[in-house]
Write an enzyme that holds these catalytic residues in place. Structure first.
Site, PDB file in Angstrom:
ATOM      1  N   CYS A 156       0.848  -1.414   0.077  1.00  0.00           N
ATOM      2  CA  CYS A 156      -0.029  -0.376  -0.269  1.00  0.00           C
ATOM      3  C   CYS A 156       0.623   1.366  -0.172  1.00  0.00           C
ATOM      4  O   CYS A 156       0.340   2.097  -0.285  1.00  0.00           O
ATOM      5  CB  CYS A 156      -1.528  -0.433   1.314  1.00  0.00           C
ATOM      6  SG  CYS A 156      -1.945  -1.237   1.033  1.00  0.00           S
ATOM      7  N   ASN A 174     -10.014  -0.878   0.680  1.00  0.00           N
ATOM      8  CA  ASN A 174      -8.701   0.083   0.548  1.00  0.00           C
ATOM      9  C   ASN A 174      -8.300  -0.660  -0.772  1.00  0.00           C
ATOM     10  O   ASN A 174      -8.871  -1.398  -1.069  1.00  0.00           O
ATOM     11  CB  ASN A 174      -7.758  -1.268   1.603  1.00  0.00           C
ATOM     12  CG  ASN A 174      -6.552  -0.813   2.164  1.00  0.00           C
ATOM     13  OD1 ASN A 174      -5.774  -0.690   0.974  1.00  0.00           O
ATOM     14  ND2 ASN A 174      -5.787  -1.189   2.611  1.00  0.00           N
ATOM     15  N   HIS A 207      -3.502   6.975   2.300  1.00  0.00           N
ATOM     16  CA  HIS A 207      -3.392   5.974   2.147  1.00  0.00           C
ATOM     17  C   HIS A 207      -5.232   5.247   2.418  1.00  0.00           C
ATOM     18  O   HIS A 207      -5.204   5.572   3.768  1.00  0.00           O
ATOM     19  CB  HIS A 207      -2.613   5.196   2.296  1.00  0.00           C
ATOM     20  CG  HIS A 207      -2.880   2.790   2.035  1.00  0.00           C
ATOM     21  ND1 HIS A 207      -3.447   3.011   1.134  1.00  0.00           N
ATOM     22  CD2 HIS A 207      -3.335   2.602   3.294  1.00  0.00           C
ATOM     23  CE1 HIS A 207      -4.179   1.736   1.672  1.00  0.00           C
ATOM     24  NE2 HIS A 207      -3.670   1.261   2.014  1.00  0.00           N
TER      25      HIS A 207
HETATM   26  N1  ACO Z   1     -17.291  -9.645  11.214  1.00  0.00           N
HETATM   27  C1  ACO Z   1     -18.297  -9.450  12.213  1.00  0.00           C
HETATM   28  N2  ACO Z   1     -17.019  -9.963  13.472  1.00  0.00           N
HETATM   29  C2  ACO Z   1     -15.722  -9.720  13.010  1.00  0.00           C
HETATM   30  C3  ACO Z   1     -15.557  -9.637  11.579  1.00  0.00           C
HETATM   31  C4  ACO Z   1     -16.529  -9.513  10.501  1.00  0.00           C
HETATM   32  N3  ACO Z   1     -16.327  -8.837   9.019  1.00  0.00           N
HETATM   33  N4  ACO Z   1     -13.823 -10.081  11.796  1.00  0.00           N
HETATM   34  C5  ACO Z   1     -13.486 -10.167  12.383  1.00  0.00           C
HETATM   35  N5  ACO Z   1     -14.717 -10.761  13.429  1.00  0.00           N
HETATM   36  C6  ACO Z   1     -14.606 -11.074  14.736  1.00  0.00           C
HETATM   37  C7  ACO Z   1     -13.452 -11.472  15.100  1.00  0.00           C
HETATM   38  O1  ACO Z   1     -13.668 -12.851  14.853  1.00  0.00           O
HETATM   39  C8  ACO Z   1     -13.270 -11.604  16.966  1.00  0.00           C
HETATM   40  O2  ACO Z   1     -14.651 -12.175  17.416  1.00  0.00           O
HETATM   41  P1  ACO Z   1     -14.724 -12.849  19.033  1.00  0.00           P
HETATM   42  O3  ACO Z   1     -13.545 -11.748  19.855  1.00  0.00           O
HETATM   43  O4  ACO Z   1     -15.032 -13.602  19.343  1.00  0.00           O
HETATM   44  O5  ACO Z   1     -12.510 -13.639  18.583  1.00  0.00           O
HETATM   45  C9  ACO Z   1     -14.161 -10.211  16.689  1.00  0.00           C
HETATM   46  O6  ACO Z   1     -14.529  -9.587  15.941  1.00  0.00           O
HETATM   47  C10 ACO Z   1     -12.610  -9.071  17.128  1.00  0.00           C
HETATM   48  O7  ACO Z   1     -11.943  -9.333  15.918  1.00  0.00           O
HETATM   49  P2  ACO Z   1     -10.552  -8.576  16.559  1.00  0.00           P
HETATM   50  O8  ACO Z   1      -9.803  -8.671  15.101  1.00  0.00           O
HETATM   51  O9  ACO Z   1      -9.987  -7.565  17.500  1.00  0.00           O
HETATM   52  O10 ACO Z   1     -10.951  -6.822  15.876  1.00  0.00           O
HETATM   53  P3  ACO Z   1     -10.535  -5.985  15.907  1.00  0.00           P
HETATM   54  O11 ACO Z   1     -11.424  -4.647  16.569  1.00  0.00           O
HETATM   55  O12 ACO Z   1      -9.275  -5.800  16.115  1.00  0.00           O
HETATM   56  O13 ACO Z   1     -10.884  -5.217  13.580  1.00  0.00           O
HETATM   57  C11 ACO Z   1      -9.426  -5.065  11.690  1.00  0.00           C
HETATM   58  C12 ACO Z   1     -10.057  -5.360  13.422  1.00  0.00           C
HETATM   59  C13 ACO Z   1     -10.996  -4.399  11.505  1.00  0.00           C
HETATM   60  C14 ACO Z   1      -8.961  -5.951  10.765  1.00  0.00           C
HETATM   61  C15 ACO Z   1      -8.662  -4.255  13.112  1.00  0.00           C
HETATM   62  O14 ACO Z   1      -7.293  -4.907  13.626  1.00  0.00           O
HETATM   63  C16 ACO Z   1      -7.466  -3.882  11.907  1.00  0.00           C
HETATM   64  O15 ACO Z   1      -8.292  -2.410  11.115  1.00  0.00           O
HETATM   65  N6  ACO Z   1      -6.279  -3.796  11.584  1.00  0.00           N
HETATM   66  C17 ACO Z   1      -5.968  -3.268  10.155  1.00  0.00           C
HETATM   67  C18 ACO Z   1      -5.956  -3.703   9.294  1.00  0.00           C
HETATM   68  C19 ACO Z   1      -5.846  -2.882   7.662  1.00  0.00           C
HETATM   69  O16 ACO Z   1      -6.509  -1.649   7.466  1.00  0.00           O
HETATM   70  N7  ACO Z   1      -5.120  -3.347   6.559  1.00  0.00           N
HETATM   71  C20 ACO Z   1      -4.816  -2.980   5.327  1.00  0.00           C
HETATM   72  C21 ACO Z   1      -3.572  -3.269   4.875  1.00  0.00           C
HETATM   73  S1  ACO Z   1      -2.633  -2.683   5.654  1.00  0.00           S
HETATM   74  C22 ACO Z   1      -2.705  -1.174   5.325  1.00  0.00           C
HETATM   75  O17 ACO Z   1      -3.574  -0.949   4.323  1.00  0.00           O
HETATM   76  C23 ACO Z   1      -2.520  -0.601   6.299  1.00  0.00           C
END
Ligand code: ACO
Length: 342
Positions: free
Chosen positions: A113, A285, A255
């Site tokens: 990215c 994204n 980004h």
């Molecule tokens: N729908 C419903 N529930 C979900 C989903 C979904 N799509 N995805 C995960 N969950 C659940 C998980 O299973 C977990 O359940 P549990 O507590 O029963 O185990 C719960 O939600 C919490 O999961 P987490 O992974 O702790 O959720 P978090 O609040 O961290 O959010 C996310 C996840 C959105 C991916 C976050 O970590 C994030 O934004 N990370 C950055 C990712 C990113 O932007 N990557 C892009 C590439 S790099 C870049 O461009 C910068």
């Protein structure tokens, strides 16, 4: 001495819209979960007849046509992507042929990215020296998703953004490319990427059976933490190094990772949300495409004005991260193709 300038801008968002509601019919997720965690409401997906090269060509052509620039005058065509047309040859070769850039040299660069900003930093001196360069950031990331991995599959979309670059001394004004910074930390390479199908992890029948041979792997929370820290740091360092104050930055063009990351970066850098562009709600994204698409959209919405200073920050697989300053000398011609259908 001439400086590298964005002469024109093109953007292409494929017409098919995939909403959160549609995703929730496909996997165990909900519109509410996706909106609150990411700010994303919908994303675009390329149609069955579209490929990385054809999507790149749409954005590239939009940039060229908006200025009335003859593709035969291009010296370079570059495509920045992590989802290429094929292993070899470079996606840019297909684009060069399709645009009719007959005397151009064509090559791809891959940088996650942050790759589009890294690529601009490589190309700046080339454009300043008098070369006409078309750089296109393109991703078809929905082709690389594991639809069983709900925490990753909801984040990404498809699209392309293109800049036509040239020197500032040819009577064409636009957005000047200022100083930039970029950095990588390969020790974090396992946290985010598309690990299979290269020479380290060959594709096996088992991987194909599991559907994992072509998909993105991501440890979301680690990515979140690093993305916020690194983008904020490299943004602040660039502003300080250029002897600018925060109130001299008219727009941050980050980004488009997700809204929580964008909000955290704007808070840490100290620039209010009103001066931070985001359209992640509608396009999600789009990796290497995101900053080009964002600028095309800002121009489409007439958000820019001569004299403005823009700061871009990006972070992605590698990990790699980058920041880049731009000065708007004049509004460049642009075209953002984003008609959509549900
Ligand atoms: N729908 C419903 N529930 C979900 C989903 C979904 N799509 N995805 C995960 N969950 C659940 C998980 O299973 C977990 O359940 P549990 O507590 O029963 O185990 C719960 O939600 C919490 O999961 P987490 O992974 O702790 O959720 P978090 O609040 O961290 O959010 C996310 C996840 C959105 C991916 C976050 O970590 C994030 O934004 N990370 C950055 C990712 C990113 O932007 N990557 C892009 C590439 S790099 C870049 O461009 C910068």
């Amino acid at each position: 001495m001439a400086e590298a300038t964005i002469w024109s801008v093109g953007g292409y968002a494929p017409p098919h819209i995939l909403t959160n509601a549609m995703l929730s019919e496909r996997m165990d997720t909900s519109d509410e979960w996706i909106r609150t965690r990411t700010g994303i409401q919908e994303r675009r997906t390329a149609g069955p007849d579209e490929t990385t090269a054809s999507v790149s060509a749409r954005a590239g052509q939009a940039a060229l046509e908006s200025l009335g620039f003859d593709p035969g005058d291009l010296d370079w065509v570059l495509v920045c992507t992590d989802t290429p047309e094929m292993w070899s040859p470079a996606t840019a070769c297909f684009v060069q042929e399709s645009l009719g850039a007959k005397r151009a040299s064509a090559i791809d660069l891959t940088g996650g990215c942050a790759g589009f900003l890294q690529t601009l930093q490589i190309l700046g001196p080339l454009a300043a020296s008098g070369q006409n360069v078309l750089v296109i950031g393109t991703e078809l990331l929905t082709h690389a998703l594991d639809w069983n991995d709900r925490s990753t599959a909801v984040l990404f979309g498809d699209g392309a953004g293109a800049f036509l670059l040239g020197p500032s001394d040819r009577g064409v004004s636009g957005i000047r490319i200022g100083p930039g910074l970029s950095q990588s930390d390969g020790s974090q390479a396992d946290i985010l990427g598309k690990p299979y199908g290269g020479t380290r992890h060959n594709i096996t029948p088992d991987l194909v059976a599991e559907g994992k041979h072509h998909t993105i792997h991501m440890e979301g929370q680690k990515v979140f933490k690093h993305a916020v820290t690194m983008m904020s740091d490299i943004g602040r360092r660039l502003i300080q190094g250029a002897n600018l104050t925060l109130d001299q930055i008219d727009w941050v063009v980050p980004h488009q990772a997700n809204q929580r990351i964008i909000d955290a970066v704007s808070h840490q850098v100290g620039i209010p949300n009103e001066r931070v562009f985001s359209h992640v709600a509608h396009f999600a994204n789009t990796g290497s495409a995101s900053i080009g698409m964002a600028l095309a959209d800002m121009l489409d919405r007439a958000l820019l004005a001569p004299g403005q200073q823009l700061l871009s920050v990006a972070f992605g697989a590698g990990f790699s991260w980058a920041s880049q300053l731009f000065t708007v000398d004049q509004i460049p011609p642009s075209r953002f193709i984003h008609e959509g259908s549900l």
